[in-house]
Write a protein that holds these residues in place. Structure first.
Motif, PDB file in Angstrom:
ATOM      1  N   ASN A 104       0.820  -1.206   0.000  1.00 60.51           N
ATOM      2  CA  ASN A 104       0.000   0.000   0.000  1.00 60.51           C
ATOM      3  C   ASN A 104       0.850   1.250   0.000  1.00 60.51           C
ATOM      4  O   ASN A 104       2.062   1.198   0.193  1.00 60.51           O
ATOM      5  CB  ASN A 104      -0.928   0.005   1.223  1.00 60.51           C
ATOM      6  CG  ASN A 104      -0.141   0.001   2.525  1.00 60.51           C
ATOM      7  OD1 ASN A 104       0.273   1.039   3.014  1.00 60.51           O
ATOM      8  ND2 ASN A 104       0.069  -1.182   3.108  1.00 60.51           N
ATOM      9  N   MET A 105       0.190   2.386  -0.209  1.00 66.69           N
ATOM     10  CA  MET A 105       0.847   3.682  -0.103  1.00 66.69           C
ATOM     11  C   MET A 105      -0.074   4.658   0.618  1.00 66.69           C
ATOM     12  O   MET A 105      -1.295   4.541   0.567  1.00 66.69           O
ATOM     13  CB  MET A 105       1.249   4.215  -1.484  1.00 66.69           C
ATOM     14  CG  MET A 105       0.106   4.491  -2.424  1.00 66.69           C
ATOM     15  SD  MET A 105       0.675   4.825  -4.118  1.00 66.69           S
ATOM     16  CE  MET A 105       1.719   6.250  -3.873  1.00 66.69           C
ATOM     17  N   THR A 152     -13.202   8.013  -0.716  1.00 66.78           N
ATOM     18  CA  THR A 152     -13.229   7.554  -2.101  1.00 66.78           C
ATOM     19  C   THR A 152     -13.817   6.140  -2.136  1.00 66.78           C
ATOM     20  O   THR A 152     -14.244   5.614  -1.112  1.00 66.78           O
ATOM     21  CB  THR A 152     -11.805   7.524  -2.695  1.00 66.78           C
ATOM     22  OG1 THR A 152     -11.059   6.470  -2.075  1.00 66.78           O
ATOM     23  CG2 THR A 152     -11.083   8.842  -2.462  1.00 66.78           C
ATOM     24  N   GLU A 153     -13.799   5.546  -3.303  1.00 63.43           N
ATOM     25  CA  GLU A 153     -14.292   4.171  -3.422  1.00 63.43           C
ATOM     26  C   GLU A 153     -13.466   3.197  -2.605  1.00 63.43           C
ATOM     27  O   GLU A 153     -13.945   2.134  -2.208  1.00 63.43           O
ATOM     28  CB  GLU A 153     -14.291   3.735  -4.889  1.00 63.43           C
ATOM     29  CG  GLU A 153     -15.308   4.468  -5.757  1.00 63.43           C
ATOM     30  CD  GLU A 153     -15.280   3.966  -7.180  1.00 63.43           C
ATOM     31  OE1 GLU A 153     -14.425   3.092  -7.489  1.00 63.43           O
ATOM     32  OE2 GLU A 153     -16.090   4.432  -7.993  1.00 63.43           O
ATOM     33  N   ILE A 154     -12.207   3.523  -2.355  1.00 62.24           N
ATOM     34  CA  ILE A 154     -11.318   2.605  -1.644  1.00 62.24           C
ATOM     35  C   ILE A 154     -10.893   3.113  -0.273  1.00 62.24           C
ATOM     36  O   ILE A 154     -10.275   2.360   0.490  1.00 62.24           O
ATOM     37  CB  ILE A 154     -10.060   2.304  -2.484  1.00 62.24           C
ATOM     38  CG1 ILE A 154      -9.310   3.600  -2.773  1.00 62.24           C
ATOM     39  CG2 ILE A 154     -10.427   1.571  -3.754  1.00 62.24           C
ATOM     40  CD1 ILE A 154      -7.940   3.389  -3.381  1.00 62.24           C
ATOM     41  N   LEU A 155     -11.211   4.361   0.055  1.00 60.20           N
ATOM     42  CA  LEU A 155     -10.797   4.958   1.326  1.00 60.20           C
ATOM     43  C   LEU A 155     -12.023   5.456   2.075  1.00 60.20           C
ATOM     44  O   LEU A 155     -12.910   6.072   1.488  1.00 60.20           O
ATOM     45  CB  LEU A 155      -9.807   6.097   1.087  1.00 60.20           C
ATOM     46  CG  LEU A 155      -8.458   5.653   0.494  1.00 60.20           C
ATOM     47  CD1 LEU A 155      -7.704   6.844  -0.084  1.00 60.20           C
ATOM     48  CD2 LEU A 155      -7.618   4.947   1.538  1.00 60.20           C
ATOM     49  N   GLN A 189      -7.511  -1.770  -4.338  1.00 57.65           N
ATOM     50  CA  GLN A 189      -8.610  -2.522  -3.755  1.00 57.65           C
ATOM     51  C   GLN A 189      -9.020  -1.854  -2.451  1.00 57.65           C
ATOM     52  O   GLN A 189      -8.290  -1.011  -1.936  1.00 57.65           O
ATOM     53  CB  GLN A 189      -8.180  -3.960  -3.472  1.00 57.65           C
ATOM     54  CG  GLN A 189      -7.082  -4.074  -2.425  1.00 57.65           C
ATOM     55  CD  GLN A 189      -6.609  -5.510  -2.249  1.00 57.65           C
ATOM     56  OE1 GLN A 189      -6.642  -6.302  -3.168  1.00 57.65           O
ATOM     57  NE2 GLN A 189      -6.165  -5.829  -1.047  1.00 57.65           N
ATOM     58  N   PRO A 190     -10.182  -2.196  -1.894  1.00 57.13           N
ATOM     59  CA  PRO A 190     -10.561  -1.618  -0.591  1.00 57.13           C
ATOM     60  C   PRO A 190      -9.507  -1.926   0.460  1.00 57.13           C
ATOM     61  O   PRO A 190      -8.932  -3.021   0.492  1.00 57.13           O
ATOM     62  CB  PRO A 190     -11.894  -2.316  -0.282  1.00 57.13           C
ATOM     63  CG  PRO A 190     -12.439  -2.676  -1.622  1.00 57.13           C
ATOM     64  CD  PRO A 190     -11.247  -3.028  -2.471  1.00 57.13           C
ATOM     65  N   SER A 215      -3.950   3.358   0.609  1.00 52.99           N
ATOM     66  CA  SER A 215      -4.547   2.694  -0.550  1.00 52.99           C
ATOM     67  C   SER A 215      -3.772   1.424  -0.856  1.00 52.99           C
ATOM     68  O   SER A 215      -2.547   1.455  -1.023  1.00 52.99           O
ATOM     69  CB  SER A 215      -4.515   3.628  -1.765  1.00 52.99           C
ATOM     70  OG  SER A 215      -5.239   4.817  -1.497  1.00 52.99           O
ATOM     71  N   PHE A 216      -4.479   0.295  -0.951  1.00 53.97           N
ATOM     72  CA  PHE A 216      -3.858  -1.012  -1.153  1.00 53.97           C
ATOM     73  C   PHE A 216      -3.887  -1.395  -2.636  1.00 53.97           C
ATOM     74  O   PHE A 216      -4.911  -1.280  -3.296  1.00 53.97           O
ATOM     75  CB  PHE A 216      -4.588  -2.075  -0.329  1.00 53.97           C
ATOM     76  CG  PHE A 216      -4.183  -2.082   1.119  1.00 53.97           C
ATOM     77  CD1 PHE A 216      -3.455  -3.136   1.642  1.00 53.97           C
ATOM     78  CD2 PHE A 216      -4.512  -1.032   1.953  1.00 53.97           C
ATOM     79  CE1 PHE A 216      -3.070  -3.153   2.974  1.00 53.97           C
ATOM     80  CE2 PHE A 216      -4.140  -1.028   3.283  1.00 53.97           C
ATOM     81  CZ  PHE A 216      -3.409  -2.090   3.795  1.00 53.97           C
TER      82      PHE A 216
END
Length: 473
Positions: free
Chosen positions: A61-62, A70-73, A121-122, A135-136
């Motif tokens: 991740n970063m 967001t969609e992932i965060l 991805q989530p 974010s992964f």
């Protein structure tokens, strides 16, 4: 020498505009950035193709600033909060101007990196507590790396594997050429600008021993065996200024049964907060529940390094077994603490007394592994300030751990344009750096999950852009 996607090779067709030394995230971001800016780019990767990518292969991740969910965060992570977290984990040992610049630039990285083919991805939950901040990568670091290589090759970036740089021709802050060993041959490659993104020196045990002494023999290297610091040493010899302490590094507690090199993420242990950690004298030595795990996991390598024989043991009970991602290796178990001690080679009476003393100090509270809960000890030194529960439900478990070194913080000093600075204070004319080889500008000590990839991506993009501009001039 340039390796093509189908495995065929040909010699370099120089001169190049930008030469990138290294093959990980920072190097590829630099190569892509420079290529998109019109430069002809060659990437030199010391490793074989299968092992390309340095430590990026083991990442997940970063950490980037963002203003909204967001969609992932799951929520916002502002620039100020990111900076506060960085100040806390480094104890203020950071170049604040560069750190703020990196954090500001990170806000656009989530979009830019997706434009290069990377998918997310989530975020994972549990003890990692990163759903809002990190974010992964979909498929992990190797998948992310493969997408960057695919994009770079599609842009015409040439890549040479098994290509170790053995000498740099640098004249008064100006890069001229690199000498590269390819099998038994030595090849001179000229370029108008250089981006050094070749990692730290964590795989060079002799260099680690210069700062740490003989205890470094007991260190395990989580990542690539190819990061030996040879490029960093050459730059230092050419008069590039350095920043950072050679004993500071990203060091976590990893399974002591891991291989000497390249064990990666699957040897890391995230269960410290659920139990106690003792040395081989059965003594606790630090607060296991000091803070949320992603802000503290990278202190445990140094803590274990300071213990006798550089070994420690995480002790927990059956209630905690499924609360964390396990190591590649199964935990050692026992029906009693005494039996567990015997399997670990520890003094059964001493370990039992330590566990009983801890249990007696645990106060009633509401256990919550997702926040700083009120489960703590009283009258115990060192205390456990959160997630303290009695270790009393059989079977009992343990993981042996040793210091796992990820990357070192001795670095080339750079400016906002990722340009190296010479020891006399002058900027280098055409030399730039990105990734672990310059991470010590931001990380004087400590770590928070995902920052390494942020440093590499942000300064890689900057270094490539600036190197391409420099080459045109």
């Amino acid at each position: 020498m340039a390796a093509r996607e189908n495995g065929a090779e040909s010699g370099p067709r120089g001169p190049y505009d930008v030469l990138v030394i290294g093959g990980g995230n920072a190097a590829l971001c630099a190569a892509i950035s420079a290529s998109r800016d019109g430069a002809r780019v060659l990437v030199l990767e010391a490793a074989p193709r299968f092992y390309r990518g340095g430590n990026t292969r083991h990442t997940r991740n970063m950490r980037c600033a963002h203003d909204t969910a967001t969609e992932i965060l799951t929520g916002p992570y502002t620039e100020d909060e990111f900076f506060d977290d960085l100040l806390r984990v480094t104890g203020g040992q950071t170049d604040e101007e560069l750190a703020r610049h990196m954090i500001h630039e990170s806000k656009d990285m989530l979009n830019w990196i997706v434009e290069q083919g990377v998918r997310f991805q989530p975020s994972l939950g549990g003890t990692l507590s990163l759903g809002r901040t990190n974010s992964f990568f979909l498929g992990g670091g190797r998948s992310m790396l493969n997408e960057l290589y695919r994009t770079a090759e599609g842009l015409g970036v040439e890549v040479a594997y098994d290509s170790e740089v053995v000498a740099l021709d640098i004249d008064d802050g100006t890069f001229r050429a690199a000498t590269v060993r390819r099998g038994d041959a030595l090849v001179r490659i000229e370029a108008r600008a250089l981006v050094a993104a070749a990692g730290g020196f964590e795989a060079n045990i002799d260099w680690l021993k210069e700062g740490w002494g003989e205890v470094a023999e007991n260190f395990l290297i989580r990542g690539t065996p190819y990061n030996r610091g040879t490029v960093l040493k050459m730059l230092m010899a050419a008069g590039v200024e350095t920043i950072g302490d050679p004993t500071q590094c990203h060091a976590v507690a990893i399974d002591a049964r891991a291989p000497k090199f390249d064990g990666g993420i699957i040897t890391r242990l995230d269960c410290v907060v659920f139990g106690i950690v003792v040395n081989n004298r059965c003594e606790r030595f630090y607060d296991e529940g000091e803070d949320i795990w992603p802000k503290r996991y990278a202190i445990w390598g140094r803590l274990v390094a300071a213990q006798p024989d550089q070994i420690a043991y995480i002790i927990f009970d059956a209630r905690s077994l499924e609360l964390f991602m396990p190591s590649l290796f199964p935990p050692i178990s026992g029906a009693s603490i005494a039996e567990l001690a015997g399997k670990l080679g520890l003094d059964a009476e001493k370990l039992t007394a330590t566990v009983e003393g801890f249990n007696a100090a645990v106060q009633p509270g509401t256990f919550d592994d997702k926040t700083l809960d009120d489960c703590r000890t009283v009258g115990l030194s060192p205390p456990k300030t959160h997630w303290a529960r009695r270790i009393e439900t059989a079977p009992f478990y343990a993981y042996p751990v040793r210091p796992g070194i990820t990357f070192t913080y001795l670095a080339t000093r750079i400016d906002r344009e990722a340009r190296m600075r010479m020891a006399d204070g002058r900027p280098a004319r055409n030399m730039f750096a990105a990734g672990e080889i310059m991470a010590g500008n931001v990380l004087g000590r400590g770590y928070a999950a995902g920052i390494g990839m942020t440093i590499g991506s942000v300064f890689g993009r900057i270094a490539g852009r600036e190197a391409a501009s420099n080459a045109r001039q």
